[in-house]
Scaffold this motif. Structure first.
Motif, PDB file in Angstrom:
ATOM      1  N   THR A 199      51.481 -64.724 -21.316  1.00 24.65           N
ATOM      2  CA  THR A 199      52.416 -65.752 -20.999  1.00 24.65           C
ATOM      3  C   THR A 199      53.204 -65.350 -19.949  1.00 24.65           C
ATOM      4  N   HIS A 200      54.040 -66.069 -19.291  1.00 29.12           N
ATOM      5  CA  HIS A 200      55.072 -65.978 -18.262  1.00 29.12           C
ATOM      6  C   HIS A 200      55.999 -65.009 -18.735  1.00 29.12           C
ATOM      7  N   GLN A 201      56.698 -65.151 -19.999  1.00 23.81           N
ATOM      8  CA  GLN A 201      57.484 -64.104 -20.286  1.00 23.81           C
ATOM      9  C   GLN A 201      57.104 -62.758 -20.490  1.00 23.81           C
ATOM     10  N   LYS A 202      55.669 -62.662 -20.873  1.00 23.67           N
ATOM     11  CA  LYS A 202      55.083 -61.316 -20.947  1.00 23.67           C
ATOM     12  C   LYS A 202      54.987 -60.521 -19.819  1.00 23.67           C
ATOM     13  N   ILE A 203      54.575 -61.309 -18.724  1.00 27.18           N
ATOM     14  CA  ILE A 203      54.635 -60.982 -17.407  1.00 27.18           C
ATOM     15  C   ILE A 203      55.854 -60.538 -16.927  1.00 27.18           C
ATOM     16  N   LEU A 204      56.940 -61.155 -17.069  1.00 25.92           N
ATOM     17  CA  LEU A 204      58.253 -60.961 -16.561  1.00 25.92           C
ATOM     18  C   LEU A 204      58.718 -59.524 -17.200  1.00 25.92           C
ATOM     19  N   GLN A 205      58.381 -59.740 -18.517  1.00 29.53           N
ATOM     20  CA  GLN A 205      58.797 -58.510 -19.316  1.00 29.53           C
ATOM     21  C   GLN A 205      57.993 -57.288 -18.818  1.00 29.53           C
ATOM     22  N   ALA A 206      56.796 -57.153 -18.515  1.00 29.46           N
ATOM     23  CA  ALA A 206      55.959 -56.028 -18.097  1.00 29.46           C
ATOM     24  C   ALA A 206      56.743 -55.554 -16.712  1.00 29.46           C
ATOM     25  N   GLN A 207      56.926 -56.506 -15.932  1.00 26.44           N
ATOM     26  CA  GLN A 207      57.282 -55.995 -14.503  1.00 26.44           C
ATOM     27  C   GLN A 207      58.694 -55.476 -14.658  1.00 26.44           C
ATOM     28  N   GLU A 208      59.570 -55.976 -15.485  1.00 26.16           N
ATOM     29  CA  GLU A 208      60.701 -55.297 -15.880  1.00 26.16           C
ATOM     30  C   GLU A 208      60.824 -54.007 -16.195  1.00 26.16           C
ATOM     31  N   GLU A 209      59.647 -53.647 -17.288  1.00 26.03           N
ATOM     32  CA  GLU A 209      59.590 -52.532 -17.607  1.00 26.03           C
ATOM     33  C   GLU A 209      59.096 -51.481 -16.650  1.00 26.03           C
ATOM     34  N   LEU A 241      50.889 -52.572  -9.114  1.00 27.92           N
ATOM     35  CA  LEU A 241      51.793 -52.706  -9.984  1.00 27.92           C
ATOM     36  C   LEU A 241      52.090 -54.360 -10.183  1.00 27.92           C
ATOM     37  N   ASN A 242      51.927 -55.134  -9.016  1.00 33.72           N
ATOM     38  CA  ASN A 242      52.233 -56.291  -9.222  1.00 33.72           C
ATOM     39  C   ASN A 242      50.954 -57.076  -9.858  1.00 33.72           C
ATOM     40  N   ASN A 243      50.049 -56.536 -10.409  1.00 34.52           N
ATOM     41  CA  ASN A 243      48.971 -56.975 -11.207  1.00 34.52           C
ATOM     42  C   ASN A 243      49.275 -56.539 -12.804  1.00 34.52           C
ATOM     43  N   VAL A 244      50.157 -55.872 -12.906  1.00 36.64           N
ATOM     44  CA  VAL A 244      50.413 -55.398 -14.300  1.00 36.64           C
ATOM     45  C   VAL A 244      50.887 -56.785 -15.117  1.00 36.64           C
ATOM     46  N   ILE A 245      50.164 -57.164 -16.136  1.00 35.14           N
ATOM     47  CA  ILE A 245      50.875 -58.514 -16.761  1.00 35.14           C
ATOM     48  C   ILE A 245      51.330 -58.169 -18.097  1.00 35.14           C
ATOM     49  N   ILE A 246      50.654 -57.264 -18.933  1.00 39.75           N
ATOM     50  CA  ILE A 246      51.268 -57.007 -20.042  1.00 39.75           C
ATOM     51  C   ILE A 246      51.360 -55.479 -20.409  1.00 39.75           C
ATOM     52  N   ILE A 247      52.391 -55.177 -21.200  1.00 41.98           N
ATOM     53  CA  ILE A 247      52.539 -53.535 -21.474  1.00 41.98           C
ATOM     54  C   ILE A 247      52.879 -53.699 -22.978  1.00 41.98           C
ATOM     55  N   GLU A 248      51.939 -53.269 -23.683  1.00 37.20           N
ATOM     56  CA  GLU A 248      52.121 -53.100 -25.225  1.00 37.20           C
ATOM     57  C   GLU A 248      52.500 -51.493 -25.828  1.00 37.20           C
ATOM     58  N   LYS A 249      53.134 -51.527 -26.633  1.00 34.65           N
ATOM     59  CA  LYS A 249      53.150 -50.265 -27.444  1.00 34.65           C
ATOM     60  C   LYS A 249      52.451 -50.118 -28.622  1.00 34.65           C
ATOM     61  N   ALA A 250      51.634 -49.226 -28.730  1.00 35.79           N
ATOM     62  CA  ALA A 250      50.546 -48.854 -29.960  1.00 35.79           C
ATOM     63  C   ALA A 250      51.379 -48.475 -31.179  1.00 35.79           C
ATOM     64  N   ALA A 251      50.896 -48.530 -32.087  1.00 35.09           N
ATOM     65  CA  ALA A 251      51.366 -47.969 -33.474  1.00 35.09           C
ATOM     66  C   ALA A 251      51.990 -46.463 -33.216  1.00 35.09           C
ATOM     67  N   ASN A 252      51.095 -45.674 -32.772  1.00 34.93           N
ATOM     68  CA  ASN A 252      51.520 -44.314 -32.481  1.00 34.93           C
ATOM     69  C   ASN A 252      52.400 -44.094 -31.332  1.00 34.93           C
ATOM     70  N   GLY A 253      52.932 -45.172 -30.512  1.00 35.26           N
ATOM     71  CA  GLY A 253      53.879 -44.892 -29.451  1.00 35.26           C
ATOM     72  C   GLY A 253      53.133 -44.925 -27.993  1.00 35.26           C
ATOM     73  N   ASP A 254      52.003 -44.617 -28.153  1.00 32.67           N
ATOM     74  CA  ASP A 254      51.181 -44.927 -26.739  1.00 32.67           C
ATOM     75  C   ASP A 254      51.387 -46.376 -26.166  1.00 32.67           C
ATOM     76  N   ARG A 255      51.293 -46.468 -24.773  1.00 26.44           N
ATOM     77  CA  ARG A 255      51.469 -47.588 -24.156  1.00 26.44           C
ATOM     78  C   ARG A 255      50.036 -48.050 -23.660  1.00 26.44           C
TER      79      ARG A 255
END
Length: 103
Positions: free
Chosen positions: A56-66, A84-98
């Motif tokens: 989503t557009h919101q997830k892309i904005l959040q990833a760029q902000e992070e 870096l401008n191609n990063v669209i989502i950054i998630e955190k796994a259950a173990n803390g990894d990204r």
């Protein structure tokens, strides 16, 4: 003694080969608790190893902000030659990894 050393060496070499083949198959680069998933590679038959989240557009904005806020992550991705401008989502796994998704 020589036989067990040879078996141990063969096992290490064999496991190293499998690990690199796995990374190439999934399109993931893992280091320092960060996995980079290229969407083009994830779609090529990773056999369900990585499920691609909804983009989503919101997830892309959040990833760029992070990325702007986290110098260590930004530096790590630049070392891996991630645009870096191609990063669209950054998630955190259950173990803390990204998990970083790149288009």
């Amino acid at each position: 003694m020589k036989k067990s050393a040879s078996i141990a060496l063969a096992a290490m070499i064999f496991s190293g080969c499998l690990g690199s083949a796995y990374a190439q198959t999934t399109g993931a680069i893992s280091d320092k608790n960060v996995s980079v998933i290229y969407l083009a590679e994830a779609d090529k038959g990773s056999e369900g190893v990585h499920s691609v989240p909804t983009i989503t557009h919101q997830k892309i904005l959040q990833a760029q902000e992070e990325l702007r806020a986290d110098n260590a992550l930004r530096s790590f991705l630049q070392q891996k030659r991630v645009e870096l401008n191609n990063v669209i989502i950054i998630e955190k796994a259950a173990n803390g990894d990204r998990i970083v998704y790149v288009r």
